[in-house]
Every structure is written in structure tokens, then in C-alpha cells.
Design an enzyme around this catalytic site. Structure first.
Site, PDB file in Angstrom:
ATOM      1  N   HIS A   8       0.934  -1.240   0.027  1.00  0.00           N
ATOM      2  CA  HIS A   8      -0.064  -0.065  -0.006  1.00  0.00           C
ATOM      3  C   HIS A   8       0.737   1.471  -0.023  1.00  0.00           C
ATOM      4  O   HIS A   8       2.044   1.216   0.408  1.00  0.00           O
ATOM      5  CB  HIS A   8      -1.002  -0.189   1.205  1.00  0.00           C
ATOM      6  CG  HIS A   8      -0.244   0.251   2.594  1.00  0.00           C
ATOM      7  ND1 HIS A   8       0.409   1.320   2.870  1.00  0.00           N
ATOM      8  CD2 HIS A   8       0.093  -0.960   3.505  1.00  0.00           C
ATOM      9  CE1 HIS A   8       0.928   1.015   4.122  1.00  0.00           C
ATOM     10  NE2 HIS A   8       0.741  -0.261   4.435  1.00  0.00           N
ATOM     11  N   GLU A  79      -2.278  -6.995   7.564  1.00  0.00           N
ATOM     12  CA  GLU A  79      -1.090  -7.168   8.488  1.00  0.00           C
ATOM     13  C   GLU A  79      -1.327  -7.896   9.697  1.00  0.00           C
ATOM     14  O   GLU A  79      -2.278  -8.046  10.163  1.00  0.00           O
ATOM     15  CB  GLU A  79      -0.612  -5.546   8.630  1.00  0.00           C
ATOM     16  CG  GLU A  79       0.772  -5.406   9.200  1.00  0.00           C
ATOM     17  CD  GLU A  79       1.962  -5.887   8.484  1.00  0.00           C
ATOM     18  OE1 GLU A  79       1.962  -7.137   8.476  1.00  0.00           O
ATOM     19  OE2 GLU A  79       2.715  -5.101   7.600  1.00  0.00           O
TER      20      GLU A  79
END
Length: 198
Positions: A8, A79
Site C-alpha cells: 500500500h 497485516e
């Protein structure tokens, strides 16, 4: 099949070096610019399917790159969850927290962050998500947008480095990696290739 991996774009929390695994921060202006550069880089690359972590920073990055194409958001490739260390900078951590962090970095496979996710639970979750993507897209070209730690787990899984190879991989923002995957072999075309050559 061919897999493309993208981290990202930058968030304000990245810029402040914060611990923020599951905290749902969006990308900042620089992160949007990085995603736009990746969108341009992927404009002439055939992509059959796009998958993203369901967290905002990854999903927003994926949606910019997708440029109107469908993005499937899946929580498996989120994550690592940092537990009580979420939303903290290094400076905001207590001396005890810092000591625990150093211990975790040397024994991350066995040690669990305070109130956080165990590394092996994280690793197994992410690699199961990747295996599902591979299983459902044989022969296709697939883009996966995720997080630095999750992408490291994916590279460890694909290369056979296993959990203990975790710190050998680092995914740069505004870059992508590409790998051919078959039942017989694995071929990396590039790792951390910049969206725009400067």
C-alpha cells in the site's frame, strides 16, 4: 500464473514510524501519488484479477491501481496485529514495551506481542489467503495489494524460506514485485521494481 505484489501507499502513520497493524489508516497525499504511478505502470500490463487486504490503506491503493476494475478485499492478507502496541510511535512506547519489542524481534516465531497476534497465526492466515488466490486463479495474471509484513510472509511461503526468513524481505512503497508460479517452479521477474524509473 503470474503474481504481482504491491505494498500500500504511504500513510501519515508510516511517515511517523508508528506501529499500526490493524489500525484502519488511509493513504496520504504521497501514498495517493504512489498509487497513481502504479496505476500508470500497470495500464499496459494484463491483469485478470485484483485482490487486496480489507484495510483502507491497501484497498484505497488497489482501487486507484484498478482504475474502475473490480477489487476483491480479503481479511486473510491483513497485516500482523500489534495488540497493545497499536497506534504508538517508538517514542511513545514505555521502556518495558521497547524491551519486549527487542525480545520479539529476536524470537518472533515463538514470542507473542502483548495482547497481539502470534506470528505463526499471522503467517498461517496470510499464506492460506495466498494459497486460496493461487488456487482460484491458475493460469491468470493476478495483482495482490497488501502490507509489508504480509508480503514478507508471502515471499517466505513462495520461496520456501519459511517463517524464519521473514526479515529477508522488504517491500517498498511505490514499487512492485512479479513472480511466475507453477506446480513445478517459481521464477521471480523482479523485486521492488519502481513504478516510475527516475
Amino acid at each position: 500464473m503470474k503474481l504481482y505484489f504491491v505494498r500500500h501507499g504511504e500513510t501519515d502513520m508510516n511517515a511517523r514510524n508508528m506501529f499500526y497493524g490493524w489500525t484502519d489508516a488511509d493513504i496520504n497525499a504521497k501514498g495517493i501519488s504512489q498509487a497513481e504511478e502504479l496505476r500508470d505502470a500497470f495500464r499496459d500490463i494484463p491483469i485478470d484479477a485484483i485482490y487486496s487486504s480489507d484495510l483502507k490503506r491497501a484497498l484505497h491503493t488497489a482501487e486507484i491501481i484498478a482504475d474502475g476494475r473490480h477489487v476483491e478485499a480479503i481479511s486473510d492478507i491483513r497485516e500482523l496485529y500489534y495488540g497493545k502496541w497499536e497506534n504508538r510511535t517508538w517514542e511513545q512506547m514505555t521502556e518495558a514495551d521497547r524491551a519486549d519489542w527487542q525480545k520479539w524481534k529476536t524470537d518472533w516465531v515463538e514470542r507473542v506481542m502483548p495482547e497481539g497476534e502470534s506470528f505463526m497465526d499471522f503467517y498461517n492466515r496470510v499464506t492460506a489467503g495466498l494459497d486460496r488466490i493461487i488456487r482460484e486463479n491458475k493460469g491468470k495474471h493476478v495483482l495482490v495489494v497488501s502490507h509489508n509484513g504480509a508480503l514478507s510472509a508471502m515471499h517466505c511461503h513462495l520461496t520456501g524460506a519459511g517463517p524464519k526468513g521473514f526479515w529477508n524481505f522488504n517491500s517498498k512503497q511505490g514499487h512492485y514485485s512479479a513472480v511466475w508460479v507453477s506446480e513445478k517452479k517459481l521464477t521471480y521477474d523482479c523485486i521492488n521494481y519502481p513504478a516510475i524509473l527516475k
